[in-house]
Motif scaffolding. Structure first.
Motif, PDB file in Angstrom:
ATOM      1  N   VAL A  20       8.907 -63.440 -29.572  1.00  0.00           N
ATOM      2  CA  VAL A  20      10.194 -62.770 -29.378  1.00  0.00           C
ATOM      3  C   VAL A  20      10.643 -62.838 -27.924  1.00  0.00           C
ATOM      4  N   THR A  21       9.786 -63.355 -27.057  1.00  0.00           N
ATOM      5  CA  THR A  21      10.127 -63.554 -25.653  1.00  0.00           C
ATOM      6  C   THR A  21       9.448 -64.820 -25.170  1.00  0.00           C
ATOM      7  N   GLY A  22       9.958 -65.389 -24.083  1.00  0.00           N
ATOM      8  CA  GLY A  22       9.453 -66.678 -23.628  1.00  0.00           C
ATOM      9  C   GLY A  22       8.507 -66.587 -22.452  1.00  0.00           C
ATOM     10  N   SER A  23       8.193 -67.755 -21.898  1.00  0.00           N
ATOM     11  CA  SER A  23       7.344 -67.859 -20.716  1.00  0.00           C
ATOM     12  C   SER A  23       8.216 -67.746 -19.484  1.00  0.00           C
ATOM     13  N   PRO A  24       7.654 -67.291 -18.357  1.00  0.00           N
ATOM     14  CA  PRO A  24       6.253 -66.920 -18.160  1.00  0.00           C
ATOM     15  C   PRO A  24       5.935 -65.485 -18.563  1.00  0.00           C
ATOM     16  N   GLY A  25       6.966 -64.735 -18.977  1.00  0.00           N
ATOM     17  CA  GLY A  25       6.757 -63.330 -19.263  1.00  0.00           C
ATOM     18  C   GLY A  25       5.643 -63.054 -20.250  1.00  0.00           C
ATOM     19  N   LEU A  26       5.671 -63.734 -21.384  1.00  0.00           N
ATOM     20  CA  LEU A  26       4.678 -63.498 -22.419  1.00  0.00           C
ATOM     21  C   LEU A  26       3.273 -63.778 -21.907  1.00  0.00           C
ATOM     22  N   ASP A  27       3.108 -64.899 -21.231  1.00  0.00           N
ATOM     23  CA  ASP A  27       1.777 -65.284 -20.742  1.00  0.00           C
ATOM     24  C   ASP A  27       1.263 -64.321 -19.682  1.00  0.00           C
ATOM     25  N   TYR A  28       2.135 -63.944 -18.760  1.00  0.00           N
ATOM     26  CA  TYR A  28       1.721 -63.015 -17.713  1.00  0.00           C
ATOM     27  C   TYR A  28       1.434 -61.632 -18.277  1.00  0.00           C
ATOM     28  N   ALA A  29       2.165 -61.246 -19.314  1.00  0.00           N
ATOM     29  CA  ALA A  29       1.899 -59.959 -19.955  1.00  0.00           C
ATOM     30  C   ALA A  29       0.506 -59.950 -20.591  1.00  0.00           C
ATOM     31  N   LEU A  30       0.133 -61.067 -21.210  1.00  0.00           N
ATOM     32  CA  LEU A  30      -1.220 -61.168 -21.771  1.00  0.00           C
ATOM     33  C   LEU A  30      -2.255 -61.109 -20.663  1.00  0.00           C
ATOM     34  N   LEU A 159       0.155 -50.659 -23.926  1.00  0.00           N
ATOM     35  CA  LEU A 159       1.049 -51.565 -24.656  1.00  0.00           C
ATOM     36  C   LEU A 159       2.514 -51.250 -24.370  1.00  0.00           C
ATOM     37  N   ILE A 160       2.853 -49.979 -24.373  1.00  0.00           N
ATOM     38  CA  ILE A 160       4.233 -49.583 -24.106  1.00  0.00           C
ATOM     39  C   ILE A 160       4.645 -49.986 -22.691  1.00  0.00           C
ATOM     40  N   ALA A 161       3.752 -49.789 -21.733  1.00  0.00           N
ATOM     41  CA  ALA A 161       4.050 -50.152 -20.347  1.00  0.00           C
ATOM     42  C   ALA A 161       4.271 -51.654 -20.210  1.00  0.00           C
ATOM     43  N   LEU A 162       3.468 -52.441 -20.891  1.00  0.00           N
ATOM     44  CA  LEU A 162       3.609 -53.899 -20.836  1.00  0.00           C
ATOM     45  C   LEU A 162       4.911 -54.349 -21.506  1.00  0.00           C
ATOM     46  N   LEU A 163       5.214 -53.772 -22.654  1.00  0.00           N
ATOM     47  CA  LEU A 163       6.458 -54.109 -23.367  1.00  0.00           C
ATOM     48  C   LEU A 163       7.678 -53.700 -22.552  1.00  0.00           C
ATOM     49  N   SER A 164       7.584 -52.548 -21.895  1.00  0.00           N
ATOM     50  CA  SER A 164       8.686 -52.078 -21.067  1.00  0.00           C
ATOM     51  C   SER A 164       8.885 -52.999 -19.867  1.00  0.00           C
ATOM     52  N   ALA A 165       7.787 -53.432 -19.264  1.00  0.00           N
ATOM     53  CA  ALA A 165       7.870 -54.340 -18.117  1.00  0.00           C
ATOM     54  C   ALA A 165       8.531 -55.658 -18.512  1.00  0.00           C
ATOM     55  N   LEU A 166       8.309 -56.083 -19.752  1.00  0.00           N
ATOM     56  CA  LEU A 166       8.919 -57.319 -20.259  1.00  0.00           C
ATOM     57  C   LEU A 166      10.351 -57.099 -20.759  1.00  0.00           C
ATOM     58  N   ASN A 167      10.739 -55.825 -20.871  1.00  0.00           N
ATOM     59  CA  ASN A 167      12.062 -55.467 -21.390  1.00  0.00           C
ATOM     60  C   ASN A 167      12.266 -55.957 -22.828  1.00  0.00           C
ATOM     61  N   VAL A 168      11.242 -55.793 -23.663  1.00  0.00           N
ATOM     62  CA  VAL A 168      11.325 -56.253 -25.055  1.00  0.00           C
ATOM     63  C   VAL A 168      11.081 -55.129 -26.060  1.00  0.00           C
ATOM     64  N   VAL A 169      11.081 -53.882 -25.609  1.00  0.00           N
ATOM     65  CA  VAL A 169      10.790 -52.780 -26.540  1.00  0.00           C
ATOM     66  C   VAL A 169      11.712 -52.805 -27.764  1.00  0.00           C
ATOM     67  N   PRO A 170      13.043 -52.985 -27.611  1.00  0.00           N
ATOM     68  CA  PRO A 170      13.907 -53.024 -28.806  1.00  0.00           C
ATOM     69  C   PRO A 170      13.648 -54.233 -29.712  1.00  0.00           C
ATOM     70  N   GLU A 205       1.774 -55.168 -11.098  1.00  0.00           N
ATOM     71  CA  GLU A 205       1.451 -56.489 -10.561  1.00  0.00           C
ATOM     72  C   GLU A 205       1.875 -57.588 -11.539  1.00  0.00           C
ATOM     73  N   MET A 206       1.665 -57.339 -12.829  1.00  0.00           N
ATOM     74  CA  MET A 206       2.103 -58.304 -13.837  1.00  0.00           C
ATOM     75  C   MET A 206       3.616 -58.465 -13.773  1.00  0.00           C
ATOM     76  N   GLN A 207       4.326 -57.351 -13.675  1.00  0.00           N
ATOM     77  CA  GLN A 207       5.780 -57.394 -13.619  1.00  0.00           C
ATOM     78  C   GLN A 207       6.256 -58.123 -12.369  1.00  0.00           C
ATOM     79  N   ALA A 208       5.584 -57.886 -11.246  1.00  0.00           N
ATOM     80  CA  ALA A 208       5.944 -58.563 -10.000  1.00  0.00           C
ATOM     81  C   ALA A 208       5.733 -60.060 -10.116  1.00  0.00           C
ATOM     82  N   ALA A 209       4.650 -60.459 -10.797  1.00  0.00           N
ATOM     83  CA  ALA A 209       4.369 -61.884 -10.981  1.00  0.00           C
ATOM     84  C   ALA A 209       5.427 -62.546 -11.849  1.00  0.00           C
ATOM     85  N   VAL A 210       5.854 -61.860 -12.908  1.00  0.00           N
ATOM     86  CA  VAL A 210       6.903 -62.387 -13.788  1.00  0.00           C
ATOM     87  C   VAL A 210       8.205 -62.556 -13.002  1.00  0.00           C
TER      88      VAL A 210
END
Length: 226
Positions: A20-30, A159-170, A205-210
């Motif tokens: 539901v989201t692309g790179s690099p966000g998904l990979d960095y979130a993992l 999980l919520i923090a990671l999803l929020s950082a990716l802006n994909v909660v909805p 840090e993950m969010q900063a990397a993305v």
């Protein structure tokens, strides 16, 4: 299940098997999920003022294997990087991680590796759900926190923090009537005292990397078009 595995299930559509989201966000979130897991296990930490390494840098606490191949591969990598800035490690931390996580989930019968070709030429693998029971439990936990206001446990908050950082909660909680309120609630949890400072720092840090990766990609694209 690792936090990274739960995250992967949430970020892949059950029917289409597409993310539901692309790179690099998904990979960095993992990668961020693995860093959080290792922090929760007491293997690594983010240094604070007065520590042996500079505040905000990686601190390695325990290199004893966890017994999980995915975690131990990253722990070995991090063990050689004490004092590094976590966001500078995110790219290598997430290298090949998505494939490992998805393959493991397929081997367990949770996902299905659906191999095909795009335009009849380019090989592609989709990852639709095969047994969605565990994912349903994870989603129920998320909905209880985000829609009903219950207090999250550490893993659900991560999980919520990671999803929020990716802006994909909805995109994950798709049936919410008020998506703005949903995102606000997720952001409040991400910024609350749901875990130790180091764990919340790992999300940051993950969010900063993305963000840094997107800026670099945008700059490269602009340079290429000029």
């Amino acid at each position: 299940m690792l936090i990274a595995e739960d995250l992967a299930l949430l970020l892949y559509d059950d029917e289409s098997g597409k993310p539901v989201t692309g790179s690099p966000g998904l990979d960095y979130a993992l990668g961020g999920a693995v860093l959080i897991e290792l922090t929760l296990l007491g293997k690594v930490d983010i240094a604070e003022t007065g520590d042996t390494v500079k505040a905000g840098r990686l601190k390695v606490l325990d290199t004893t294997p966890t017994g999980d191949a995915v975690l131990d591969e990253r722990l070995t990598f991090l063990a050689g990087k004490p004092g590094a800035r976590p966001k500078d490690l995110m790219k290598k931390l997430s290298n090949n991680l998505r494939r490992q996580v998805l393959t493991r989930l397929a081997e367990r019968g949770v996902l299905e590796a659906d191999k095909g070709k795009v335009l009849g030429l380019f090989p592609v693998t989709r990852w639709p759900a095969k047994d969605a029971r565990h994912e349903a439990e994870v989603r129920a936990g998320l909905e209880n926190v985000l829609k009903l206001g219950t207090q999250p446990d550490e893993r659900t908050a991560a999980l919520i923090a990671l999803l929020s950082a990716l802006n994909v909660v909805p995109k994950v909680i798709t049936d919410a009537v008020d998506k703005k309120a949903l995102k606000k609630r997720a952001k409040e949890i991400a910024e609350s005292d749901w875990a130790a400072t180091a764990v919340r720092k790992a999300v940051q840090e993950m969010q900063a990397a993305v963000t840094a990766a997107i800026v670099v990609a945008s700059s490269a694209g602009a340079a290429g078009s000029s």
